[in-house]
Design an enzyme around this catalytic site. Structure first.
Site, short mmCIF file in Angstrom:
data_model
loop_
_atom_site.label_atom_id
_atom_site.label_comp_id
_atom_site.label_asym_id
_atom_site.label_seq_id
_atom_site.Cartn_x
_atom_site.Cartn_y
_atom_site.Cartn_z
NE ARG A 229 -8.46 7.76 -3.29
CZ ARG A 229 -8.55 6.57 -3.88
NH1 ARG A 229 -7.67 6.20 -4.78
NH2 ARG A 229 -9.54 5.74 -3.58
CG HIS A 277 -7.94 7.45 -10.10
ND1 HIS A 277 -8.31 8.26 -9.06
CD2 HIS A 277 -7.92 6.18 -9.56
CE1 HIS A 277 -8.50 7.54 -7.96
NE2 HIS A 277 -8.27 6.27 -8.25
P1 NDP Z 1 -4.46 -0.76 3.17
O1 NDP Z 1 -5.37 -0.09 4.13
O2 NDP Z 1 -4.46 -2.24 3.10
O3 NDP Z 1 -2.96 -0.31 3.48
C1 NDP Z 1 -2.61 1.00 3.78
C2 NDP Z 1 -1.15 1.03 4.17
O4 NDP Z 1 -0.77 2.41 4.35
C3 NDP Z 1 -0.85 0.31 5.49
O5 NDP Z 1 0.38 -0.34 5.43
C4 NDP Z 1 -0.79 1.49 6.48
O6 NDP Z 1 0.03 1.25 7.61
C5 NDP Z 1 -0.16 2.55 5.62
N1 NDP Z 1 -0.42 3.86 6.20
C6 NDP Z 1 -1.60 4.46 6.45
N2 NDP Z 1 -1.41 5.66 7.03
C7 NDP Z 1 -0.07 5.81 7.17
C8 NDP Z 1 0.76 6.81 7.73
N3 NDP Z 1 0.26 7.93 8.28
N4 NDP Z 1 2.09 6.62 7.70
C9 NDP Z 1 2.62 5.50 7.16
N5 NDP Z 1 1.89 4.50 6.62
C10 NDP Z 1 0.57 4.66 6.63
O7 NDP Z 1 -4.76 -0.11 1.75
P2 NDP Z 1 -4.56 -0.77 0.30
O8 NDP Z 1 -3.17 -1.27 0.20
O9 NDP Z 1 -5.66 -1.70 -0.01
O10 NDP Z 1 -4.77 0.52 -0.62
C11 NDP Z 1 -3.95 1.66 -0.46
C12 NDP Z 1 -4.52 2.84 -1.23
O11 NDP Z 1 -4.35 2.66 -2.64
C13 NDP Z 1 -6.04 3.06 -1.11
O12 NDP Z 1 -6.35 3.70 0.10
C14 NDP Z 1 -6.32 3.94 -2.30
O13 NDP Z 1 -6.15 5.30 -1.96
C15 NDP Z 1 -5.23 3.55 -3.31
N6 NDP Z 1 -5.78 2.87 -4.48
C16 NDP Z 1 -5.61 3.46 -5.72
C17 NDP Z 1 -6.09 2.84 -6.84
C18 NDP Z 1 -5.85 3.41 -8.19
O14 NDP Z 1 -6.42 2.92 -9.17
N7 NDP Z 1 -5.02 4.41 -8.33
C19 NDP Z 1 -6.80 1.56 -6.77
C20 NDP Z 1 -6.90 1.02 -5.44
C21 NDP Z 1 -6.42 1.68 -4.35
P3 NDP Z 1 -0.30 0.07 8.67
O15 NDP Z 1 0.13 -1.19 7.94
O16 NDP Z 1 0.53 0.37 9.83
O17 NDP Z 1 -1.78 0.11 8.92
C1 OXD Z 2 -9.73 2.60 -5.42
C2 OXD Z 2 -9.48 3.36 -6.64
O1 OXD Z 2 -9.64 3.15 -4.31
O2 OXD Z 2 -9.80 2.84 -7.74
O3 OXD Z 2 -10.01 1.38 -5.53
O4 OXD Z 2 -8.94 4.46 -6.57
#
Ligand code: NDP
Ligand code: OXD
Length: 314
Positions: A229, A277
């Protein structure tokens, strides 16, 4: 019973049409349609206007049309019902394609060859490090981070991941929490950020963090790839880190303000690759199918996939 599509920036009618095809017996409406608010049981949303869902007092579940939920959780008036986000192989594969492609672009210096080609310059004198000598560090070991890690490992990169809580992932070096962040950064040449945007992660990609990255890597200086993000990054710090050599390059899919304003120097920076994005776009066919499956599970009293923990914000 009505399913309400509440989206901004995407084609609401196209999403509504897709849901109507999959749910012929359900009334599908778009926010702003003349409907009885009390009939709305399901909401699917993407960047809805904060406060615009309070009128739907009978809603039972809200789905994000993306994997991220910051766009929903940031609404203080969001109905207090279960939230579900997308956890789907189509979206995951798209993100891994993006991450692998950009890691390879940096490894193989493709931007440099693009620039040379425009000058008709044949210059092959720079060393080409092997993937096995380049260390990728993935921030976020969730659905997306774990898949990207696996695929980068297949490409030969030395991959590690960092998460909030300790994670054991086969054949992956893992780090967790703020205590292990310095060690994770110190072994990282290409930093890939796939974190969610939460109160804890906002602004995490800043100059102090960049200074902690490996200084002895084979790419000259470390590289940043952020597809999480825009709120995770401090863009002025990225620009100064590129200027003073703390970073050698960046690939950015997300920005503090989207669309990226025309005035942003990131657009034309020679070391920055900008994408709009769409690292992993939500493909209506796949995403609507995922949501309809979760609706059926919930109706059958089963636990749905993608349930969001409101307290942690992701
Ligand atoms: P998940 O919820 O499956 O995974 C999030 C990961 O981030 C977990 O490993 C979590 O740790 C870790 N995390 C969260 N907070 C912290 C912190 N404070 N410190 C360290 N690690 C942290 O999310 P996804 O993998 O499905 O997606 C991740 C992000 O990708 C989405 O939230 C979105 O913002 C972004 N995204 C962007 C897209 C784009 O087109 N650019 C498309 C899709 C998603 P833990 O394992 O311990 O819970
Ligand atoms: C998502 C994105 O969160 O597209 O899936 O950013």
């Amino acid at each position: 019973m009505t399913l309400l599509v509440a989206v901004q920036g995407w084609d609401a009618q196209a999403w509504a049409a897709r849901f109507q095809t999959l749910l012929p017996d359900v009334v599908v409406a778009v926010l702003g349609d003349d409907i009885d608010p009390a009939s709305v049981r399901h909401v699917v949303c993407w960047r809805h206007t904060p406060g615009s869902l309070v009128q739907f007092t009978n809603v039972g579940v809200i789905f994000s049309l993306g994997a991220g939920v910051d766009h929903m959780i940031s609404d203080p008036a969001l109905p207090k019902v279960p939230l579900i986000r997308i956890v789907d192989p189509d979206l995951t594969n798209r993100m891994s394609e993006y991450v692998v492609m950009h890691c390879l672009m940096h490894l193989r210096q493709q931007r440099r060859y693009d620039a040379q080609a425009r000058l008709k310059l044949w210059d092959d004198d720079r060393a080409q490090p092997a993937a096995q000598n380049v260390r990728v560090g993935i921030m976020g070991l969730g659905q997306l981070g774990r898949d990207a890690a696996r695929k980068l490992t297949v490409m030969g990169f030395k991959v590690a991941g960092w998460s909030r809580s300790p994670r054991t992932v086969p054949e992956l070096e893992t780090f967790a929490g703020s205590a292990e962040l310095p060690e994770f950064l110190a072994r990282t040449d290409i930093l890939v950020c796939l974190l969610p945007l939460t109160a804890q992660t906002r602004g995490i990609l800043n100059k102090n963090l960049f200074k902690g990255l490996a200084r002895d890597g084979r790419l000259g200086a470390p590289v940043l790839i952020n597809a999480g993000r825009g709120g995770l990054q401090v863009e002025s710090d990225i620009l100064s880190a590129l200027a003073d050599g703390t970073l050698s390059a960046a690939t950015l899919d997300v920005f503090e303000s989207e669309p990226l304003p025309a005035s942003s120097p990131l657009w034309i920076h020679p070391a920055v690759t900008v994408t709009p994005h769409n690292a992993a776009m939500s493909e209506p066919e796949a995403v609507a199918g995922f949501i309809v499956t979760q609706m059926a599970r919930m109706a059958a009293g089963e636990q749905p996939d993608g349930l969001v923990d409101r307290a942690s914000g992701y």
